[in-house]
Write a protein that holds these residues in place. Structure first.
Motif, mmCIF file in Angstrom:
data_model
loop_
_atom_site.group_PDB
_atom_site.id
_atom_site.type_symbol
_atom_site.label_atom_id
_atom_site.label_comp_id
_atom_site.label_asym_id
_atom_site.label_seq_id
_atom_site.Cartn_x
_atom_site.Cartn_y
_atom_site.Cartn_z
ATOM 1 N N ALA A 54 22.215 22.958 22.747
ATOM 2 C CA ALA A 54 21.650 24.288 22.500
ATOM 3 C C ALA A 54 21.921 25.239 23.665
ATOM 4 C CB ALA A 54 20.146 24.173 22.247
ATOM 5 N N GLY A 112 12.921 21.962 28.073
ATOM 6 C CA GLY A 112 13.757 21.205 27.142
ATOM 7 C C GLY A 112 13.651 21.684 25.704
ATOM 8 N N LEU A 116 11.881 26.050 15.657
ATOM 9 C CA LEU A 116 11.120 26.305 16.883
ATOM 10 C C LEU A 116 9.651 26.562 16.545
ATOM 11 C CD1 LEU A 116 10.922 26.845 19.939
ATOM 12 C CD2 LEU A 116 11.359 29.248 19.426
ATOM 13 N N ALA A 159 11.372 31.187 30.424
ATOM 14 C CA ALA A 159 11.992 31.591 29.154
ATOM 15 C C ALA A 159 13.481 31.863 29.334
ATOM 16 C CB ALA A 159 11.301 32.835 28.614
ATOM 17 N N ILE A 194 11.500 35.588 22.886
ATOM 18 C CA ILE A 194 11.185 34.421 22.054
ATOM 19 C C ILE A 194 9.693 34.068 22.059
ATOM 20 C CG2 ILE A 194 11.624 31.948 21.687
ATOM 21 C CD1 ILE A 194 14.334 32.317 23.099
ATOM 22 N N TYR A 195 9.074 34.002 23.240
ATOM 23 C CA TYR A 195 7.829 33.243 23.364
ATOM 24 C C TYR A 195 6.529 34.047 23.229
ATOM 25 C CZ TYR A 195 10.830 29.367 24.654
ATOM 26 O OH TYR A 195 11.790 28.381 24.628
ATOM 27 N N ARG A 210 5.459 35.662 20.729
ATOM 28 C CA ARG A 210 4.858 35.399 19.412
ATOM 29 C C ARG A 210 4.062 34.095 19.398
ATOM 30 N NH1 ARG A 210 9.998 35.578 18.809
ATOM 31 N NH2 ARG A 210 10.166 37.093 17.136
HETATM 32 C C1 LIG Z 1 11.227 26.703 27.785
HETATM 33 C C2 LIG Z 1 12.708 26.493 27.515
HETATM 34 O O1 LIG Z 1 13.148 25.410 27.390
HETATM 35 S S1 LIG Z 1 13.684 27.881 27.403
HETATM 36 C C3 LIG Z 1 15.147 27.340 26.552
HETATM 37 C C4 LIG Z 1 15.095 27.770 25.116
HETATM 38 N N1 LIG Z 1 16.311 27.286 24.457
HETATM 39 C C5 LIG Z 1 17.421 28.060 24.303
HETATM 40 O O2 LIG Z 1 17.463 29.227 24.657
HETATM 41 C C6 LIG Z 1 18.594 27.338 23.712
HETATM 42 C C7 LIG Z 1 19.322 28.186 22.676
HETATM 43 N N2 LIG Z 1 18.465 28.625 21.573
HETATM 44 C C8 LIG Z 1 17.864 27.763 20.724
HETATM 45 O O3 LIG Z 1 17.917 26.550 20.857
HETATM 46 C C9 LIG Z 1 17.107 28.370 19.556
HETATM 47 O O4 LIG Z 1 17.761 29.532 19.130
HETATM 48 C C10 LIG Z 1 15.642 28.733 19.881
HETATM 49 C C11 LIG Z 1 14.908 27.481 20.366
HETATM 50 C C12 LIG Z 1 15.549 29.795 20.969
HETATM 51 C C13 LIG Z 1 14.991 29.285 18.617
HETATM 52 O O5 LIG Z 1 14.940 28.278 17.631
HETATM 53 P P1 LIG Z 1 14.894 28.642 16.048
HETATM 54 O O6 LIG Z 1 14.610 27.374 15.347
HETATM 55 O O7 LIG Z 1 16.081 29.422 15.686
HETATM 56 O O8 LIG Z 1 13.616 29.599 15.985
HETATM 57 P P2 LIG Z 1 12.763 29.884 14.678
HETATM 58 O O9 LIG Z 1 13.667 29.955 13.492
HETATM 59 O O10 LIG Z 1 11.637 28.922 14.589
HETATM 60 O O11 LIG Z 1 12.217 31.319 15.000
HETATM 61 C C14 LIG Z 1 10.858 31.605 15.224
HETATM 62 C C15 LIG Z 1 10.761 33.081 15.501
HETATM 63 O O12 LIG Z 1 11.393 33.349 16.766
HETATM 64 C C16 LIG Z 1 12.431 34.318 16.585
HETATM 65 N N3 LIG Z 1 13.517 33.952 17.484
HETATM 66 C C17 LIG Z 1 14.121 32.755 17.565
HETATM 67 N N4 LIG Z 1 15.057 32.785 18.522
HETATM 68 C C18 LIG Z 1 15.032 34.026 19.055
HETATM 69 C C19 LIG Z 1 15.781 34.658 20.074
HETATM 70 N N5 LIG Z 1 16.739 34.011 20.752
HETATM 71 N N6 LIG Z 1 15.490 35.947 20.355
HETATM 72 C C20 LIG Z 1 14.523 36.598 19.677
HETATM 73 N N7 LIG Z 1 13.792 36.028 18.691
HETATM 74 C C21 LIG Z 1 14.045 34.765 18.383
HETATM 75 C C22 LIG Z 1 12.832 34.199 15.139
HETATM 76 O O13 LIG Z 1 13.454 35.377 14.690
HETATM 77 C C23 LIG Z 1 11.486 33.959 14.482
HETATM 78 O O14 LIG Z 1 10.806 35.211 14.423
HETATM 79 P P3 LIG Z 1 9.565 35.518 13.438
HETATM 80 O O15 LIG Z 1 8.330 35.220 14.238
HETATM 81 O O16 LIG Z 1 9.705 36.961 13.173
HETATM 82 O O17 LIG Z 1 9.721 34.623 12.248
#
Ligand SMILES: CC(=O)SCCNC(=O)CCNC(=O)[C@H](O)C(C)(C)COP(=O)(O)OP(=O)(O)OC[C@H]1O[C@@H](n2cnc3c(N)ncnc32)[C@H](O)[C@@H]1OP(=O)(O)O
Length: 403
Positions: free
Chosen positions: A24, A82, A95, A118, A123-124, A126
């Protein structure tokens, strides 16, 4: 509805979770050659996996730690890391399911706080996380400046190679009693991640320890690389972990860093906003702020317990309504004062979503500033100034730990 399942992974599945996370992040997978360290970085019982049928499509894990809060206390906190979803399985709620399961588990275990760093700022929020520390990155051009003669001096520095640093630095960090609000305890799993960061780096990592009158008073970990970023060919000494617990430690560690031969500039990341590096130098302009970044994001998992765990400014009280869409038990109205925090039937003067409360929690943001940008709803304007005094801390919060 999906037929996805989120469950706690067992030890034998941690490497697979690491592979999902690495994929990822577009990082090399490489779990095999780093197997032992990766296993040490995972806390058993704290790693979640989301499965689509047999396929592990997403993961999130945490480590039991604690965070220092205003007033000198320290509060149990789950350090979340992670987090990743396989690139072809994103944006279908994986997520969200992981976060809901993880927060539910924290709640069941009675953990008042969770924290994370983050990868992206959108992302977080919400899920109730808010920016709780803001930190400074800076650059010092080494030639033509030095630490002022009048700055404290004395003591000695000791150089550590990476193996010695792995043996010594965790105990030094523990003994220096992290006390600034935002500082994280570092359980063994976080040290395994810390070691991995330096071992994977292309430069050679070393540690420098400062011995003052009363023993060890600080350390810094550094890497020297040519043209680390920007490709200008400069030789860069970078510091990603540094702790100075006395004025002498601060001055002498900087004297050392600026004295390393063949280096053109020193780059230091994630420092406290009030650390006076500019003022320490005979040429303050040699020090440039290269960034001010969000670092630690906090989530109040148990709002009354977390609010009660920190100290507040004297002679003020406010009635604050909190809304938590993910953990609705937290929603309610609280009277906050130096005497304590209690649920109340009094009319709310201020209203905050739980992610905004996380921004207020350590004192990084003033309530009046968050009201000004529409994050904090003001019902009674007379409450804003006392709220500023209540939540203010003596020093800017700082975490300084990568995880
Ligand atoms: C604490 C840490 O470990 S930080 C590291 C985080 N990991 C990464 O950045 C690795 C690359 N990205 C990923 O693995 C994935 O895209 C994740 C984990 C960021 C998101 O996972 P997804 O399964 O796509 O998220 P999911 O579909 O559950 O989305 C939940 C909500 O978050 C929003 N969302 C998800 N990713 C993002 C993003 N990158 N930017 C903005 N919004 C986002 C979605 O639009 C959704 O919004 P809603 O509340 O309006 O429905």
């Amino acid at each position: 509805m999906t037929d996805r399942v989120v469950r706690t992974l067992d030890r034998s599945e941690h490497l697979a979770a690491y592979e999902v996370f690495a994929e990822a992040l577009h990082a090399p997978r490489g779990a095999d050659e780093n197997r032992e360290r990766i296993e040490r970085a995972h806390q058993v019982g704290r790693c979640l996996g989301a499965f689509d049928g047999d396929e592990l499509v997403g993961t999130a894990r945490s480590v039991d730690a604690s965070v220092a809060v205003p007033g000198g206390g320290s509060v149990p906190a789950s350090a979340v890391t992670g987090v990743g979803v396989r690139p072809h399985r994103t944006r279908r709620g994986v997520l969200r399911e992981l976060m809901n399961a993880q927060l539910g588990a924290f709640r069941e275990r009675g953990v008042p706080l969770a924290g994370l760093l983050a990868s992206e700022g959108a992302i977080y929020g919400r899920f109730g996380y808010g920016v709780a520390t803001v930190e400074r990155s800076l650059r010092v051009w080494r030639h033509g400046t030095r630490v002022r003669e009048q700055a404290p001096s004395g003591g000695d520095v000791e150089l550590l190679d990476m193996d010695a640093a792995v043996r010594r630095v965790p105990e030094i960090y523990r003994s220096l009693a992290p006390a600034r609000p935002g500082m994280l305890s570092r359980p063994e799993q976080l040290w395994a991640g810390w070691e991995g960061f330096y071992r994977r780096s292309s430069g050679v990592a070393r540690g420098v320890v400062y011995h003052g009158r009363d023993g060890v008073e600080g350390y810094a970990m550094y890497l020297v690389e040519r043209g680390r970023d920007g490709g200008d060919g400069a030789c860069v000494l970078s510091v990603d972990d540094m702790l100075a617990c006395s004025d002498s430690a601060f001055a002498e560690l900087w004297r050392f860093l600026l004295g390393v031969d063949l280096v053109d500039r020193v780059e230091v990341s994630n420092r406290p906003l009030d650390e006076p590096v500019d003022a320490l130098l005979d040429d303050p302009q040699a020090c440039r702020t290269t960034g001010m970044h969000d670092h630690l994001w906090l989530r109040l998992v148990d709002v009354p317990a977390a609010l009660a765990a920190r100290a507040y400014g004297p002679d003020a009280a406010v009635v604050l309504s909190v809304h938590d869409p993910v953990l609705p038990d937290n929603s309610g109205t609280y009277r906050v004062s130096a005497a304590g925090v209690e649920r109340t039937d009094l009319a709310a003067q201020l209203r905050a979503e739980v992610d905004t409360l996380a921004m207020l929690y350590l004192g990084t943001w003033r309530p009046s500033a968050l009201a000004g940008v529409g994050r904090l709803e003001v019902i009674d304007p007379a409450a804003v100034e006392p709220a500023d005094r209540l939540f203010a801390g003596a020093v800017p919060p700082w975490c300084g730990t990568g995880f």
